[in-house]
Design an enzyme around this catalytic site. Sequence first.
Site, PDB file in Angstrom:
ATOM      1  N   ARG A  69      36.718  28.988  32.509  1.00 32.13           N
ATOM      2  CA  ARG A  69      37.170  30.357  32.214  1.00 32.13           C
ATOM      3  C   ARG A  69      38.491  30.354  31.451  1.00 32.13           C
ATOM      4  NH1 ARG A  69      37.247  33.569  37.576  1.00 32.13           N
ATOM      5  NH2 ARG A  69      38.033  35.171  36.176  1.00 32.13           N
ATOM      6  N   VAL A 102      42.413  38.915  34.903  1.00 32.00           N
ATOM      7  CA  VAL A 102      43.364  37.799  35.011  1.00 32.00           C
ATOM      8  C   VAL A 102      43.464  37.039  33.687  1.00 32.00           C
ATOM      9  CG1 VAL A 102      42.989  37.534  37.495  1.00 32.00           C
ATOM     10  CG2 VAL A 102      41.526  36.280  35.901  1.00 32.00           C
ATOM     11  N   HIS A 118      45.396  41.183  40.325  1.00 34.68           N
ATOM     12  CA  HIS A 118      44.688  40.002  40.812  1.00 34.68           C
ATOM     13  C   HIS A 118      45.252  38.691  40.285  1.00 34.68           C
ATOM     14  CE1 HIS A 118      41.032  42.869  41.414  1.00 34.68           C
ATOM     15  NE2 HIS A 118      41.909  42.985  42.374  1.00 34.68           N
ATOM     16  N   CYS A 126      50.556  25.679  43.613  1.00 32.12           N
ATOM     17  CA  CYS A 126      50.230  24.579  44.531  1.00 32.12           C
ATOM     18  C   CYS A 126      49.638  25.146  45.818  1.00 32.12           C
ATOM     19  CB  CYS A 126      51.493  23.776  44.868  1.00 32.12           C
ATOM     20  SG  CYS A 126      51.172  22.540  46.132  1.00 32.12           S
ATOM     21  N   CYS A 154      49.962  18.420  43.094  1.00 30.72           N
ATOM     22  CA  CYS A 154      51.327  18.941  42.932  1.00 30.72           C
ATOM     23  C   CYS A 154      52.327  17.792  42.808  1.00 30.72           C
ATOM     24  CB  CYS A 154      51.666  19.792  44.161  1.00 30.72           C
ATOM     25  SG  CYS A 154      53.381  20.334  44.233  1.00 30.72           S
ATOM     26  N   THR A 195      35.292  48.914  34.394  1.00 33.70           N
ATOM     27  CA  THR A 195      35.229  48.366  35.743  1.00 33.70           C
ATOM     28  C   THR A 195      34.086  49.006  36.511  1.00 33.70           C
ATOM     29  OG1 THR A 195      36.396  48.054  37.853  1.00 33.70           O
ATOM     30  CG2 THR A 195      36.974  50.026  36.585  1.00 33.70           C
ATOM     31  N   SER A 196      33.432  48.168  37.337  1.00 32.46           N
ATOM     32  CA  SER A 196      32.315  48.662  38.154  1.00 32.46           C
ATOM     33  C   SER A 196      32.817  49.361  39.405  1.00 32.46           C
ATOM     34  CB  SER A 196      31.417  47.480  38.550  1.00 32.46           C
ATOM     35  OG  SER A 196      32.192  46.524  39.274  1.00 32.46           O
ATOM     36  N   ASN A 220      32.859  53.496  29.860  1.00 31.22           N
ATOM     37  CA  ASN A 220      31.954  52.457  30.367  1.00 31.22           C
ATOM     38  C   ASN A 220      30.566  52.704  29.768  1.00 31.22           C
ATOM     39  OD1 ASN A 220      30.293  50.805  32.120  1.00 31.22           O
ATOM     40  ND2 ASN A 220      32.000  50.849  33.591  1.00 31.22           N
ATOM     41  N   PRO A 221      29.854  51.647  29.365  1.00 31.90           N
ATOM     42  CA  PRO A 221      28.485  51.886  28.856  1.00 31.90           C
ATOM     43  C   PRO A 221      27.541  52.362  29.959  1.00 31.90           C
ATOM     44  CG  PRO A 221      29.215  49.627  28.386  1.00 31.90           C
ATOM     45  CD  PRO A 221      30.230  50.250  29.271  1.00 31.90           C
TER      46      PRO A 221
END
Length: 250
Positions: A69, A102, A118, A126, A154, A195-196, A220-221
């Site tokens: 990601r 994020v 979030h 760490c 770490c 957003t859902s 939103n679509p």
Amino acid sequence: MSLEQATIVLRAARAVAVLTGAGISADSGLPTFRGARGGLWERFRPESLATPEAFARDPALVWAWYQWRRALAARAQPNPAHFALVTLERAIPAFTLVTQNVDGLHRRAGSERVIALHGELMRDRCSGCGRESAATVAPELADAPRERIDPPRCADCGAPLRPAVVWFGEALPDGAMERAAEAAALAEVLLVVGTSQVVYPAASLVPLARRAGARVIVVNPEQSPGDVDLQLTGRAADLLPPLVHGAFGA
Ligand code: BV8
Ligand code: ZN
């Protein structure tokens, strides 16, 4: 109501809050949380990977998912929807952008008054001593993801690093939800983009704003859950630029 009417409502607002989710980054090519993903990670549900339990059980699998990601997010560019929110922020002094994302695309687009509920994908923390550092990104993983990568250790305490994001079951960053709730309560318009509305406490900002008297505009679509004032049905990259341009001519 139509785009024109939403434009009139937005232009009249003296305080605006925005709640964004993964859908605003879909037009940057990033997979949404609950939409189709395809490929290696198709068979995993994000809710099953984005948890402390999953990381404790199989750190190499969870770390590999985040490294994939990160590679996608590093390659992605902010899209016209992200830039429209920068224009909106500069047009309205009382403006707050609350994001569940994020991926860092709002800040890369130039948004400054951002509450990241979030956490941040591009930062490590760490799992032992909590020390934070910038994440390392392996761009080649974007097209050739690996299923397992052992997380680095770490430098201070030797515990495995984890992404500095909020997993399911974890508390949001100190004060983030309080600041977001204050912005939603003071807003005359709450824009809900991509957003859902299934993840809490973020989703609770929508009824909170409405109870405080805000007009809620959903972009939103798909049809939005719950009764909203106005649904602009379509992609954020197609709808936000004309909405903001129509309201502020920028
Ligand atoms: C907490 C970071 C307490 C990680 C994420 C039962 C009922 C209610 C709540 C719960 C419950 N059981 C458990 C809970 C609480 C839980 C929760 O909400 N679970 C859900 C699954 C029911 N919440 C938590 O655990 C939170 N913490 O409550 O802590 C606590 C308190 C004190 C002390 C200890 C604990 C933490 C939640 C945070 C989880 N982390 N992300 C990571 O990213 O890996 S959430 C994750 O989902 C992402 O951040 C994502 O953004 C977010 C929300 O999803 P969406 O953004 O809405 O994305 P989604 O794919 O769902 O939808 C995309 C939408 O875009 C769709 O509507 C689509 O139509 C639309 N779209 C598509 N294309 C476009 C578009 N829109 C516009 N334009 C387009 N082009
Ligand atoms: Zn440490």
